[in-house]
Scaffold this motif. Structure first.
Motif, PDB file in Angstrom:
ATOM      1  N   ARG A 424       0.832  -1.203   0.000  1.00 11.89           N
ATOM      2  CA  ARG A 424       0.000   0.000   0.000  1.00 11.89           C
ATOM      3  C   ARG A 424       0.867   1.254   0.000  1.00 11.89           C
ATOM      4  NH1 ARG A 424      -3.287   0.170   5.114  1.00 11.89           N
ATOM      5  NH2 ARG A 424      -1.587   1.527   5.811  1.00 11.89           N
ATOM      6  N   MET A 425       1.979   1.226   0.771  1.00 11.04           N
ATOM      7  CA  MET A 425       2.903   2.356   0.795  1.00 11.04           C
ATOM      8  C   MET A 425       3.524   2.559  -0.576  1.00 11.04           C
ATOM      9  SD  MET A 425       4.271   4.810   2.531  1.00 11.04           S
ATOM     10  CE  MET A 425       3.764   4.379   4.198  1.00 11.04           C
ATOM     11  N   ARG A 426       3.923   1.457  -1.218  1.00 10.64           N
ATOM     12  CA  ARG A 426       4.605   1.549  -2.504  1.00 10.64           C
ATOM     13  C   ARG A 426       3.682   2.031  -3.618  1.00 10.64           C
ATOM     14  NH1 ARG A 426       6.008   2.209  -6.832  1.00 10.64           N
ATOM     15  NH2 ARG A 426       7.467   1.084  -8.172  1.00 10.64           N
ATOM     16  N   TRP A 427       2.421   1.533  -3.672  1.00 12.40           N
ATOM     17  CA  TRP A 427       1.555   1.786  -4.810  1.00 12.40           C
ATOM     18  C   TRP A 427       0.501   2.867  -4.587  1.00 12.40           C
ATOM     19  CZ3 TRP A 427       3.460  -0.018  -9.042  1.00 12.40           C
ATOM     20  CH2 TRP A 427       4.246  -1.178  -9.016  1.00 12.40           C
ATOM     21  N   VAL A 428       0.245   3.207  -3.322  1.00 11.47           N
ATOM     22  CA  VAL A 428      -0.811   4.183  -3.062  1.00 11.47           C
ATOM     23  C   VAL A 428      -0.277   5.440  -2.365  1.00 11.47           C
ATOM     24  CG1 VAL A 428      -3.015   4.581  -1.900  1.00 11.47           C
ATOM     25  CG2 VAL A 428      -2.526   2.340  -2.907  1.00 11.47           C
ATOM     26  N   GLU A 429       0.319   5.256  -1.183  1.00  6.95           N
ATOM     27  CA  GLU A 429       0.649   6.410  -0.352  1.00  6.95           C
ATOM     28  C   GLU A 429       1.839   7.216  -0.877  1.00  6.95           C
ATOM     29  OE1 GLU A 429       0.481   5.748   3.916  1.00  6.95           O
ATOM     30  OE2 GLU A 429      -0.478   3.819   3.579  1.00  6.95           O
ATOM     31  N   LEU A 430       2.937   6.515  -1.217  1.00  2.84           N
ATOM     32  CA  LEU A 430       4.125   7.253  -1.674  1.00  2.84           C
ATOM     33  C   LEU A 430       3.884   8.017  -2.984  1.00  2.84           C
ATOM     34  CD1 LEU A 430       7.393   5.258  -0.904  1.00  2.84           C
ATOM     35  CD2 LEU A 430       6.747   7.536  -0.140  1.00  2.84           C
ATOM     36  N   PRO A 431       3.208   7.438  -3.986  1.00  2.00           N
ATOM     37  CA  PRO A 431       2.940   8.237  -5.195  1.00  2.00           C
ATOM     38  C   PRO A 431       2.158   9.514  -4.915  1.00  2.00           C
ATOM     39  CG  PRO A 431       2.583   5.916  -5.651  1.00  2.00           C
ATOM     40  CD  PRO A 431       2.799   6.028  -4.179  1.00  2.00           C
ATOM     41  N   ILE A 432       1.208   9.449  -3.968  1.00  2.00           N
ATOM     42  CA  ILE A 432       0.441  10.654  -3.641  1.00  2.00           C
ATOM     43  C   ILE A 432       1.309  11.652  -2.875  1.00  2.00           C
ATOM     44  CG2 ILE A 432      -1.527  11.507  -2.306  1.00  2.00           C
ATOM     45  CD1 ILE A 432      -2.934   8.857  -2.941  1.00  2.00           C
ATOM     46  N   ALA A 433       2.145  11.138  -1.986  1.00  2.00           N
ATOM     47  CA  ALA A 433       2.982  12.006  -1.167  1.00  2.00           C
ATOM     48  C   ALA A 433       4.211  12.528  -1.907  1.00  2.00           C
ATOM     49  CB  ALA A 433       3.435  11.255   0.085  1.00  2.00           C
ATOM     50  N   MET A 434       4.560  11.922  -3.051  1.00  2.00           N
ATOM     51  CA  MET A 434       5.821  12.233  -3.718  1.00  2.00           C
ATOM     52  C   MET A 434       6.006  13.712  -4.067  1.00  2.00           C
ATOM     53  SD  MET A 434       8.704  11.095  -4.442  1.00  2.00           S
ATOM     54  CE  MET A 434       8.405   9.356  -4.145  1.00  2.00           C
ATOM     55  N   PRO A 435       4.998  14.430  -4.588  1.00  2.00           N
ATOM     56  CA  PRO A 435       5.228  15.859  -4.869  1.00  2.00           C
ATOM     57  C   PRO A 435       5.645  16.654  -3.639  1.00  2.00           C
ATOM     58  CG  PRO A 435       3.230  15.103  -5.964  1.00  2.00           C
ATOM     59  CD  PRO A 435       3.668  13.989  -5.052  1.00  2.00           C
ATOM     60  N   THR A 436       5.056  16.341  -2.478  1.00  2.00           N
ATOM     61  CA  THR A 436       5.431  17.045  -1.255  1.00  2.00           C
ATOM     62  C   THR A 436       6.839  16.647  -0.807  1.00  2.00           C
ATOM     63  OG1 THR A 436       3.103  16.994  -0.617  1.00  2.00           O
ATOM     64  CG2 THR A 436       4.676  17.587   1.090  1.00  2.00           C
ATOM     65  N   VAL A 437       7.185  15.359  -0.967  1.00  2.00           N
ATOM     66  CA  VAL A 437       8.535  14.910  -0.626  1.00  2.00           C
ATOM     67  C   VAL A 437       9.563  15.617  -1.508  1.00  2.00           C
ATOM     68  CG1 VAL A 437      10.097  12.927  -0.543  1.00  2.00           C
ATOM     69  CG2 VAL A 437       7.722  12.669   0.184  1.00  2.00           C
ATOM     70  N   ILE A 438       9.262  15.724  -2.801  1.00  2.00           N
ATOM     71  CA  ILE A 438      10.179  16.399  -3.727  1.00  2.00           C
ATOM     72  C   ILE A 438      10.326  17.868  -3.350  1.00  2.00           C
ATOM     73  CG2 ILE A 438      10.487  17.133  -6.116  1.00  2.00           C
ATOM     74  CD1 ILE A 438       9.209  14.487  -6.957  1.00  2.00           C
TER      75      ILE A 438
END
Length: 511
Positions: A424-438
């Motif tokens: 779930r972290m790999r396919w759902v949460e991280l893709p959504i959070a990625m712009p903020t992480v970047i």
């Protein structure tokens, strides 16, 4: 078994020969403090060693006495030019040690030694504009006590030294509250009448150039500061040829000659290496008049352009980029997994963000000084550790903020589809959070590009070398020549991350 012994002896002999060859190939490392005279003396020592066939490298502008001394004690450098008064007060911490014999006895337990007296005394003193001193009737330090409203601009090192402001104020009954200034900038400040009194080195070239009066030390507060070489005890054994070549430097530099070389750097704008080369070739024996560099330049813009496109531009830019990429990369490898692990635990997350925030508030120079003492080294390693520490907070906080943007419904949907927590972290949460992480990595890069200029104070290289040297020479063009490329790097970094974010948005739209 008998055949093994000759093979073992041969292997050990070969290993010893390799170690010996490596030791002989190890360069002589010469350090300097962050003022004009120290830069020049470091070049004189290095060029003298090279003329004797020894490879020598110069680590310029390492900072104040504490930093350069730590570098010498830890073996990061082998030798640098120091002053007897400073050794007695700041290193040995016993003002009674005034002779080389006394200093060597006190330095022996530290693995250090002092020798090769260069021939001149560069003492501390206070100075003020000659016209103002005449108007107020001030000729000595005792006279200052009658004028408590005078504005003092003193170097930060002088304010904190054992033989600096505190003892001087007690000896002469001075009540002023001095303002801390960089030594090079203080000359500009007194010329513009922003301050009235400053500390000077008696071999500074700008004393006469700016019409300053050196105030008489009528109560003999300041000790002598005879220039000598402070070195590691094993230097004569490691580099015998260089050590033998350095001996003729004893007594060779007069006070007038040192003033003249300082003037060549500060007033003519000559390079430190060129000044040292001229001295060793037989020049700079007297204090011949030196023209102001302002009179020979065709304009500030032309001088700035010359500084910008100097030969060291790409080398310094590469060093700067390396510091930024390694530190931000290491911070991302630490902060992103930490943010993922801490996100479900509210209290631990708050504690980690608070600790990272406290680290962010520590002044960069203070953190570098602590790391030098803790790691026992100068250069890139403590600089990288400091830059990594400063980069963690924005990445960690943005990782947690990005994960908080994922709605509970999406998490439940992923679980309903049979996904494990890592899936779930790999396919759902991280893709959504990625712009903020970047965005956090983007902020960390901007911080690192700016902060990396401070790394030059401890010999880590980068564009800060130009800024540090410009401060020492009070050369605005040279300081800008270091600041402008750093600003360009920051703009290019912003452009890169903007393009990356657009690419990620297009990818999400396609999906």
């Amino acid at each position: 078994m008998k055949r093994a012994y000759p093979l073992l002896v041969a292997a050990l002999s070969a290993w010893c020969l390799l170690l010996s060859a490596w030791a002989q190939a190890e360069p002589l490392r010469v350090g300097s403090k962050r003022f004009t005279e120290s830069y020049i003396l470091a070049e004189i020592v290095a060029q003298t060693a090279r003329a004797a066939g020894t490879t020598a490298e110069v680590r310029q502008g390492l900072g104040n006495t504490a930093i350069v001394y730590e570098a010498l004690k830890s073996g990061q450098i082998d030798v640098y030019a120091e002053y007897t008064g400073t050794i007695a007060q700041e290193i040995v911490k016993d003002p009674a040690h005034t002779s080389l014999q006394d200093l060597n006895r006190a330095l022996a337990p530290l693995g250090l030694a002092v020798g090769v007296p260069l021939g001149f005394n560069d003492g501390y003193a206070l100075a003020m504009r000659r016209d103002m001193a005449g108007k107020l009737g001030i000729r000595s330090l005792s006279d200052l006590a009658r004028h408590p409203t005078l504005r003092y601009g003193l170097s930060n090192e002088f304010v904190g030294r054992a033989d600096g402001w505190k003892g001087l104020a007690q000896r002469y009954g001075l009540q002023a509250q001095p303002q801390g200034l960089d030594h090079g900038l203080a000359y500009e400040a007194i010329a513009q009448q922003h301050i009235d009194v400053m500390d000077i080195y008696t071999t500074d070239a700008k004393i006469d150039h700016l019409g300053l009066l050196v105030l008489e030390d009528d109560r003999q507060y300041f000790p002598r500061y005879d220039a000598v070489l402070l070195y590691r005890q094993d230097l004569p054994q490691k580099h015998p040829a260089a050590w033998a070549a350095l001996q003729p430097l004893a007594g060779r530099i007069s006070e007038a000659g040192m003033i003249h070389m300082n003037a060549q750097a500060e007033l003519q704008g000559q390079g430190f290496a060129a000044i040292a080369q001229q001295f060793l070739a037989g020049g700079a024996k007297g204090a011949a008049p030196v023209a102001d560099k302002a009179g020979s330049r065709s304009g500030f813009a032309a001088q700035l352009w010359q500084r910008l496109v100097a030969d060291d531009l790409w080398r310094l830019t590469g060093q700067h980029l390396l510091l930024v990429l390694i530190s931000v990369g290491a911070a991302a490898l630490i902060a992103v997994p930490a943010g993922i692990a801490l996100f479900p635990h509210t209290r631990l997350r708050a504690l980690a963000l608070g600790a990272a925030g406290v680290m962010q508030t520590i002044p960069s120079l203070a953190l570098l000084a602590v790391l030098i003492a803790a790691l026992g080294m100068i250069g890139r390693i403590p600089a990288l550790v400091a830059l990594t520490a400063y980069s963690i907070l924005p990445i960690l906080s943005n990782t947690c903020a990005g994960l908080a943007e994922v709605s509970p419904g999406l998490r439940h949907a992923g679980s309903a589809l049979g996904m494990t927590h890592p899936q779930r972290m790999r396919w759902v949460e991280l893709p959504i959070a990625m712009p903020t992480v970047i965005a956090g990595i983007r902020t960390a890069c901007a911080i690192a590009i700016g902060t990396a200029t401070i790394a030059a104070f401890i010999g880590a290289g980068g564009l800060g070398e130009r800024i540090v040297t410009g401060l020492a020479l009070n050369d605005s063009a040279l300081m800008l020549a270091g600041a402008l490329p750093a600003a360009v790097l920051a703009l290019l970094s912003e452009l890169f991350f903007e393009l990356w974010e657009r690419y990620l948005r297009r990818q999400r739209m396609r999906r």
